[in-house]
Enzyme design. Structure first.
Site, mmCIF file in Angstrom:
data_model
loop_
_atom_site.group_PDB
_atom_site.id
_atom_site.type_symbol
_atom_site.label_atom_id
_atom_site.label_comp_id
_atom_site.label_asym_id
_atom_site.label_seq_id
_atom_site.Cartn_x
_atom_site.Cartn_y
_atom_site.Cartn_z
ATOM 1 N N TYR A 70 -45.270 4.614 -42.612
ATOM 2 C CA TYR A 70 -45.238 4.843 -44.065
ATOM 3 C C TYR A 70 -43.976 4.225 -44.698
ATOM 4 C CZ TYR A 70 -44.644 7.358 -48.465
ATOM 5 O OH TYR A 70 -44.431 7.658 -49.790
ATOM 6 N N VAL B 286 -41.474 3.272 -57.002
ATOM 7 C CA VAL B 286 -40.115 3.593 -57.445
ATOM 8 C C VAL B 286 -39.177 2.389 -57.406
ATOM 9 C CG1 VAL B 286 -39.999 6.090 -57.049
ATOM 10 C CG2 VAL B 286 -39.475 4.529 -55.189
ATOM 11 N N LYS C 282 -49.544 1.732 -51.526
ATOM 12 C CA LYS C 282 -50.553 2.773 -51.259
ATOM 13 C C LYS C 282 -51.960 2.345 -51.681
ATOM 14 C CE LYS C 282 -47.066 6.421 -51.907
ATOM 15 N NZ LYS C 282 -46.590 7.478 -52.840
ATOM 16 N N TYR D 59 -48.621 9.201 -60.933
ATOM 17 C CA TYR D 59 -48.209 10.591 -60.690
ATOM 18 C C TYR D 59 -48.464 11.444 -61.931
ATOM 19 C CZ TYR D 59 -45.893 7.937 -57.079
ATOM 20 O OH TYR D 59 -45.637 7.078 -56.068
ATOM 21 N N SER E 16 -44.513 2.434 -53.666
ATOM 22 C CA SER E 16 -45.828 3.100 -53.681
ATOM 23 C C SER E 16 -46.986 2.208 -54.079
ATOM 24 C CB SER E 16 -45.791 4.311 -54.607
ATOM 25 O OG SER E 16 -45.116 5.342 -53.958
HETATM 26 N N1 GLU Z 1 -41.269 5.325 -50.442
HETATM 27 C C1 GLU Z 1 -41.206 6.150 -51.614
HETATM 28 C C2 GLU Z 1 -41.154 7.605 -51.193
HETATM 29 O O1 GLU Z 1 -41.830 7.962 -50.288
HETATM 30 C C3 GLU Z 1 -42.402 5.891 -52.461
HETATM 31 C C4 GLU Z 1 -42.387 6.636 -53.764
HETATM 32 C C5 GLU Z 1 -42.814 5.801 -54.936
HETATM 33 O O2 GLU Z 1 -42.753 4.577 -54.897
HETATM 34 O O3 GLU Z 1 -43.199 6.376 -55.951
HETATM 35 O O4 GLU Z 1 -40.457 8.399 -51.745
#
Ligand code: GLU
Length: 312
Positions: free
Chosen positions: A195, A265, A71, A247, A68
């Site tokens: 994505y 993650v 992003k 988050y 993430s």
């Molecule tokens: N590719 C992971 C997902 O979509 C990203 C989530 C993350 O890194 O927090 O679940």
């Protein structure tokens, strides 16, 4: 390149050595099967200061799945393409719920709370795709990552991408749900494919800290002096990282570390010290909110020792 400030170099060295031997390491993510293979004992830390000096420790040169953290960069790209129109599709408020929450999306009629929860990032990816072929959009994202990190070797770990593509049912649910509201405009499989692949970009702490420099320095690419984005946009992306980058653990991160940050993650965190430094840390074990446990502990210690909290 000259040497970093001695106090910074010492802090990075000591924190890295300390984190390497700690036993409380959190739990490595297993919902993407390929990520479960990663060594929970890994720890890397890298800081790039305003002069471009690098202080690093532990496994700072080992590539990991940035997940993430990508992003932040897709948001930067999408804002460059769509400007404020982006905010018609995505909100700017902290979510207070899990990164992959489905229920919130229903309450809010298909408009994700912010660009860093999965639904929001999928909507941002859809904007970048904008009718192009997935391969072209992915090429654009990868070129941008290589440009901001000054490193042409940055690439996608295809095994991680395939692993998530096989198991990403929740993300598929989020994307399909948004499609029903017209928030996703491309074929859902195309958007999800891009994505999953940008989440599967592999970078080391050093590459990631280099890539974050423009956010620490008013949007300027420090090596070339080119404006990647304007200062106001850099400020705003930092604000979103502070309020939404972890988050439902964003409040805790702001409280303990006091810096804009974005977690993934894969166990990485990118943190920005406005005007001063870009930091990347990696420890694969996560806490209950899906954020790197020792990554946060290390950043808390570093921020305290260097007096870097933006709250003074
Ligand atoms: N590719 C992971 C997902 O979509 C990203 C989530 C993350 O890194 O927090 O679940």
């Amino acid at each position: 390149m000259s040497a970093p400030d001695a106090r910074l170099a010492e802090a990075v060295r000591e924190i890295s050595a300390d984190m390497k031997q700690r036993r409380d390491r959190g739990t490595v993510a297993s919902y993407i099967p390929e990520l479960a293979q990663v060594d929970p004992g890994a720890f890397g830390l890298c800081v790039v200061d305003a002069q471009g000096n690098v202080a690093e420790g532990g496994d700072a040169a080992v590539p990991f799945s940035i997940q993430s953290i990508s992003k932040v960069f897709t948001l930067t790209l999408a804002l460059g393409m769509a400007g404020d129109r982006l905010w018609e599709r995505v909100g700017r408020e902290p979510s207070g719920s899990a990164f992959n929450s489905v229920v919130q999306l229903e309450y809010e009629r298909g408009i994700p709370r912010n660009p860093f929860i999965n639904a929001g990032a999928i909507a941002v990816t859809d904007l970048i795709l904008a009718g192009h072929k997935p391969r072209e959009a992915l090429g654009e994202i990868l070129r941008f990552m290589r440009f901001v990190s000054d490193d042409d070797t940055v690439s996608i770990d295809e095994r991680v991408a395939a692993s998530e593509q096989r198991t990403g049912f929740r993300n598929a649910a989020l994307a399909n749900y948004m499609k029903s509201f017209g928030v996703i405009t491309n074929p859902v499989d195309f958007t999800l494919g891009v994505y999953f692949h940008h989440c599967a970009i592999a970078m080391s702490c050093r590459q990631l800290a280099m890539a974050g420099r423009f956010l620490a320095h008013g949007g300027r690419h420090p090596t070339t002096g080119h404006a990647v984005i304007g200062p106001q946009r850099a400020r705003r992306i930092n604000a979103l990282m502070l309020t939404c980058g972890h988050y439902d653990g964003s409040g805790e991160f702001a409280y303990r570390v006091g810096l804009p940050g974005k977690s993934g993650v894969g166990g990485g965190v990118l943190a920005i010290v406005p005007g001063q430094a870009s930091i990347a840390v990696w420890s694969p074990g996560l806490d209950a909110s899906g954020n790197s446990h020792l990554g946060r502990v290390a950043l808390q210690e570093l921020s305290k020792r260097m007096g870097w909290s933006i709250f003074g």
